[in-house]
Design an enzyme around this catalytic site. Sequence first.
Site, PDB file in Angstrom:
ATOM      1  N   HIS A  48       0.846  -1.207   0.000  1.00  0.00           N
ATOM      2  CA  HIS A  48       0.000   0.000   0.000  1.00  0.00           C
ATOM      3  C   HIS A  48       0.877   1.251   0.000  1.00  0.00           C
ATOM      4  O   HIS A  48       1.238   1.779   1.053  1.00  0.00           O
ATOM      5  CB  HIS A  48      -0.934  -0.004   1.212  1.00  0.00           C
ATOM      6  CG  HIS A  48      -2.048   0.991   1.107  1.00  0.00           C
ATOM      7  ND1 HIS A  48      -3.346   0.717   1.467  1.00  0.00           N
ATOM      8  CD2 HIS A  48      -2.068   2.283   0.680  1.00  0.00           C
ATOM      9  CE1 HIS A  48      -4.107   1.765   1.260  1.00  0.00           C
ATOM     10  NE2 HIS A  48      -3.350   2.742   0.793  1.00  0.00           N
ATOM     11  N   ARG A  52       2.140   8.699  -6.396  1.00  0.00           N
ATOM     12  CA  ARG A  52       1.720   9.953  -7.080  1.00  0.00           C
ATOM     13  C   ARG A  52       2.147  10.010  -8.549  1.00  0.00           C
ATOM     14  O   ARG A  52       1.534   9.438  -9.369  1.00  0.00           O
ATOM     15  CB  ARG A  52       2.273  11.197  -6.341  1.00  0.00           C
ATOM     16  CG  ARG A  52       2.114  11.168  -4.813  1.00  0.00           C
ATOM     17  CD  ARG A  52       0.701  11.227  -4.390  1.00  0.00           C
ATOM     18  NE  ARG A  52       0.574  11.428  -2.941  1.00  0.00           N
ATOM     19  CZ  ARG A  52      -0.476  11.049  -2.240  1.00  0.00           C
ATOM     20  NH1 ARG A  52      -1.495  10.478  -2.823  1.00  0.00           N
ATOM     21  NH2 ARG A  52      -0.526  11.258  -0.947  1.00  0.00           N
ATOM     22  N   GLU A 140      -7.453   1.333  -4.469  1.00  0.00           N
ATOM     23  CA  GLU A 140      -8.070   1.468  -3.178  1.00  0.00           C
ATOM     24  C   GLU A 140      -9.469   2.006  -3.414  1.00  0.00           C
ATOM     25  O   GLU A 140      -9.639   3.125  -3.874  1.00  0.00           O
ATOM     26  CB  GLU A 140      -7.166   2.388  -2.333  1.00  0.00           C
ATOM     27  CG  GLU A 140      -7.773   3.053  -1.198  1.00  0.00           C
ATOM     28  CD  GLU A 140      -6.734   3.924  -0.485  1.00  0.00           C
ATOM     29  OE1 GLU A 140      -6.975   5.123  -0.395  1.00  0.00           O
ATOM     30  OE2 GLU A 140      -5.712   3.414  -0.020  1.00  0.00           O
ATOM     31  N   HIS A 169     -10.957   0.999   1.314  1.00  0.00           N
ATOM     32  CA  HIS A 169     -10.707   1.991   2.357  1.00  0.00           C
ATOM     33  C   HIS A 169     -12.035   2.141   3.089  1.00  0.00           C
ATOM     34  O   HIS A 169     -12.934   2.820   2.615  1.00  0.00           O
ATOM     35  CB  HIS A 169     -10.275   3.304   1.703  1.00  0.00           C
ATOM     36  CG  HIS A 169     -10.034   4.409   2.667  1.00  0.00           C
ATOM     37  ND1 HIS A 169      -8.973   5.277   2.551  1.00  0.00           N
ATOM     38  CD2 HIS A 169     -10.704   4.810   3.771  1.00  0.00           C
ATOM     39  CE1 HIS A 169      -9.015   6.151   3.541  1.00  0.00           C
ATOM     40  NE2 HIS A 169     -10.062   5.894   4.283  1.00  0.00           N
ATOM     41  N   ASP A 274       1.071   2.576   3.852  1.00  0.00           N
ATOM     42  CA  ASP A 274       0.155   3.608   3.358  1.00  0.00           C
ATOM     43  C   ASP A 274       0.948   4.899   3.113  1.00  0.00           C
ATOM     44  O   ASP A 274       0.520   5.988   3.466  1.00  0.00           O
ATOM     45  CB  ASP A 274      -1.002   3.853   4.338  1.00  0.00           C
ATOM     46  CG  ASP A 274      -2.031   4.839   3.784  1.00  0.00           C
ATOM     47  OD1 ASP A 274      -2.064   5.041   2.568  1.00  0.00           O
ATOM     48  OD2 ASP A 274      -2.792   5.404   4.585  1.00  0.00           O
TER      49      ASP A 274
HETATM   50  C1  NCD Z   1      -4.306   8.971   1.001  1.00  0.00           C
HETATM   51  C2  NCD Z   1      -3.518   9.727  -0.042  1.00  0.00           C
HETATM   52  O1  NCD Z   1      -3.001  10.812   0.261  1.00  0.00           O
HETATM   53  O2  NCD Z   1      -3.445   9.243  -1.173  1.00  0.00           O
HETATM   54  N1  NCD Z   1      -4.144   9.590   2.280  1.00  0.00           N
HETATM   55  C3  NCD Z   1      -4.220   8.994   3.480  1.00  0.00           C
HETATM   56  O3  NCD Z   1      -4.288   9.702   4.469  1.00  0.00           O
HETATM   57  N2  NCD Z   1      -4.217   7.671   3.610  1.00  0.00           N
HETATM   58  C4  NCD Z   1      -5.722   8.971   0.550  1.00  0.00           C
HETATM   59  C5  NCD Z   1      -6.718   8.636   1.593  1.00  0.00           C
HETATM   60  O4  NCD Z   1      -6.731   7.480   2.039  1.00  0.00           O
HETATM   61  O5  NCD Z   1      -7.493   9.516   1.958  1.00  0.00           O
END
Ligand code: NCD
Length: 406
Positions: A48, A52, A140, A169, A274
């Site tokens: 995960h 970008r 996600e 999510h 994440d």
């Molecule tokens: C994620 C992101 O920035 O891509 N951010 C996060 O806090 N996990 C997107 C999301 O899950 O809101």
Amino acid sequence: MLEGKIFYKGSFIEAGIEIDNGRIKRIGKLVKGKKVQGIILPAGIDVHVHFRDFEEKRKETIETGSLSALHGGICLVVDQPNTKPPVDNEDIYFKRMEIAERKSYVDYSLNLALTKNNADRIEDVLRRISARYHLPAIGEVFLENKNKKLEVGYEELSKVKGIWRISVHAEDPSLVKSGFPNFLYRPKEAEIIAVRKCLDISNFHFCHLSTREAVEIVEKTASSFEVAPHHILLSTRDFERLGNLVNVNPPLRDKGDAEWLLKNFSRIKILTSDHAPHTIEDKESGSPGFPGVETMYPIFLRLAKLGIIDLRDLVEKIARNPAKLFGFSDYGEIEVGKFANFAVFDLKDVRKIKAEDLHSKCSWTPYEGFEAIFPKMVFIRGEEVLESRTRIGRTISSHFSSGKEI
Ligand code: NCD
């Protein structure tokens, strides 16, 4: 060929590893090779990350994100499709894989987003992608989250039910409000209720569970789940220290929740970072997300060294289970036939984390000052790639034998 203290079948042995064509051919006391100092662990897998790129290169790129992963002892990542534009059709998927082929330092795989744009032709999209690539999951998937582009509902989810692993999510949008700090506006119930609603439809892979209740519900089912380091190591108390940086989705929870997750680390299926990098300016305007792909293995290895968690558990959650659950059958263990993917650590070399030492484009970390043990060497398919900065990251094609287990 290399020799050293190898983590093999759950414990350490002094032995050598013979490598042939990137794979482990033989492990044994009679195998001789270059002596490696420190412990040789399976390199990590992070299923995960948000690398970008595309229109958000200022936050991170596949190149910088994967370099950060490499420095954290990770050999394979699964990138998330909530990019700008989102990865919700085959053309964008292929375009991203081509960037990864050229730019990634570690092996690279990518999930597909399920959105309103592709929900009515999802089987066709899946067929075209999976003819070329190993697709770990559709995800996600946001449940009617604020991000309109990725807006899907429970009904769309049921359409892809049973075909692929679907990573969710899980925060019920009707219980989520906006506001800062976001932990005051995204209650635990949003997660718990979303998890229950999903389980009424099918089994899923639940991303970044943050509450004891959700873990206790999901572990009784055939669904899988992951937990992110920040929900174990940080809590709402860190607001004082983190200030404008504090937002993450799901939000930080109370100290008691984090302590419970740490104490019950052995029950967690998969550890994922994440990794969700944002610039300081974006954080100041409330963007949720923490970087973490580089610090996850090093911080948890330090906790294992201190005896707070078990090293066997760590290796299971950071390498073995993600490989098994997402069908990366060549990865996850130091074993004959698997890829020779190792991270070598010197347990005596404990360092304090400093954002300026990290390799993500994102110039900050929520773990500033935390103690960690970073890898000294990383091998991907038998090649030392950390010191040499060799870029041999590969995308995972569909020829790859998938042994997916739910
Ligand atoms: C994620 C992101 O920035 O891509 N951010 C996060 O806090 N996990 C997107 C999301 O899950 O809101």
